[in-house]
Design an enzyme around this catalytic site. Sequence first.
Site, short mmCIF file in Angstrom:
data_model
loop_
_atom_site.label_atom_id
_atom_site.label_comp_id
_atom_site.label_asym_id
_atom_site.label_seq_id
_atom_site.Cartn_x
_atom_site.Cartn_y
_atom_site.Cartn_z
N CYS A 119 0.85 -1.18 0.00
CA CYS A 119 0.00 0.00 0.00
C CYS A 119 0.89 1.23 0.00
CB CYS A 119 -0.93 0.00 1.21
SG CYS A 119 -2.33 1.14 1.03
N CYS A 121 -0.17 4.19 1.86
CA CYS A 121 -0.61 5.15 2.88
C CYS A 121 0.48 5.52 3.88
CB CYS A 121 -1.85 4.64 3.61
SG CYS A 121 -1.64 3.07 4.47
N CYS A 129 -4.19 6.15 0.24
CA CYS A 129 -3.63 4.93 -0.35
C CYS A 129 -3.38 5.04 -1.85
CB CYS A 129 -4.56 3.76 -0.05
SG CYS A 129 -4.82 3.47 1.71
N LYS A 194 -12.22 -5.21 3.35
CA LYS A 194 -11.60 -4.28 4.31
C LYS A 194 -12.58 -3.14 4.57
CE LYS A 194 -7.41 -1.50 5.00
NZ LYS A 194 -6.14 -1.08 4.39
N ARG A 204 -2.86 3.51 13.15
CA ARG A 204 -2.39 4.74 12.50
C ARG A 204 -1.30 5.41 13.31
NH1 ARG A 204 -8.51 6.09 10.43
NH2 ARG A 204 -8.49 4.47 8.82
N ARG A 216 -11.23 7.39 4.51
CA ARG A 216 -11.02 6.38 3.46
C ARG A 216 -12.33 5.70 3.06
NH1 ARG A 216 -5.95 4.84 6.81
NH2 ARG A 216 -4.33 6.06 5.75
N GLU A 232 -17.01 -8.06 -3.36
CA GLU A 232 -15.58 -7.75 -3.31
C GLU A 232 -14.74 -9.04 -3.33
OE1 GLU A 232 -13.84 -5.06 -3.44
OE2 GLU A 232 -15.11 -3.37 -2.88
N LYS A 247 -11.10 -7.87 7.28
CA LYS A 247 -10.54 -6.93 8.25
C LYS A 247 -11.58 -5.86 8.55
CE LYS A 247 -6.67 -3.70 8.72
NZ LYS A 247 -5.57 -2.99 8.04
N SER A 273 -5.76 -3.49 15.32
CA SER A 273 -5.16 -2.76 16.43
C SER A 273 -6.15 -2.36 17.51
CB SER A 273 -4.44 -1.52 15.89
OG SER A 273 -5.35 -0.66 15.23
N TYR A 312 -1.62 -9.01 16.69
CA TYR A 312 -0.54 -8.45 17.51
C TYR A 312 -0.36 -9.27 18.79
CZ TYR A 312 -1.55 -4.68 14.28
OH TYR A 312 -1.75 -3.97 13.13
#
Length: 324
Positions: A119, A121, A129, A194, A204, A216, A232, A247, A273, A312
């Site tokens: 990407c 971004c 993006c 997404k 971010r 976005r 999609e 996501k 996140s 994570y």
Amino acid sequence: MTEFKRHRRLRNSAGMRAIVRETELKTADLVYPLFVVEGDHIKNEVSSMPGVYQISLDYLEEEIDELLKLGIPSVLLFGIPEEKDEAGSGAYDPEGIVQKAIRQIKQKTSELLVIADTCLCEYTSHGHCGLIHNGDVDNDASLPLHVKTAVTQAEAGADIIAPSNMMDGFVAEIRQGLDEAGFAHIPVMSYAVKYASAFYGPFRDAADSTPQFGDRKTYQMDPANRLEAMREAQSDIEEGADFLIVKPALSYMDIIRDVKNNHPVPVVAYNVSGEYSMVKAASLNGWIDERAIVLEKLTSMKRAGADIIITYFAKDAAKWLQEN
């Protein structure tokens, strides 16, 4: 006495519960995201993501050693460049931060599967993006830059290309670009579904990718939509995607199951996140049992249909699974 079913017979001991367990979470299911930055001697903890760090390349070997020791089989690489510009040129620079990180990992080990987030971004001065035209991202003009990014990542040694930009046609263009560059063997792990989610906030901070204007929502999906997700995913399969990412994960398990039921490719859940930070914050306040919560929610993502989980919590989960 009225007749009824004795379901508790299969729950009456740990051994009994284990032998009839339908869903198994394994360390091999996990992907650990890494944030690499330019410079030396940098290990910055992300303020909104306790336990997650931005690291410079001189700390990368130590990080890889830990992941290999834990048995975590793959990483997802994000890069934060020293300089940004309107066109995000650091993303497709052969000497860019992610390209250097890929080469360094591959020089050290062939055991770790390297997934490159593809990407712009993190590399654009405006945080979007793609290229900006009349105040919005220009879909078609941005695609060649995503292709260049994917090719340089493959040239550096990436095992999987994971485009996350949500431009129309991004999988088709990247697949063609990789094939023409001699990388027909490199699979595409598409961020197919997404959503424009509030759960991305802490990321971010980690990736320094907050949009400098607007949002976005013209290219990421409306969280209210379900059928759109199927469209999609179908488009990306037809364009050559080898994996499909959903996501975020936690609030979108119905979508994970829909994608799994309708598409015969590996499905990837991204435990994002915000989902991580909520659990961490509650744990640090002593409100929840972090280990029990994390293992339960990761297992529930697998139960929903995920074959692979980007999280994570991968390091912690790997340690807890070893203890179990």
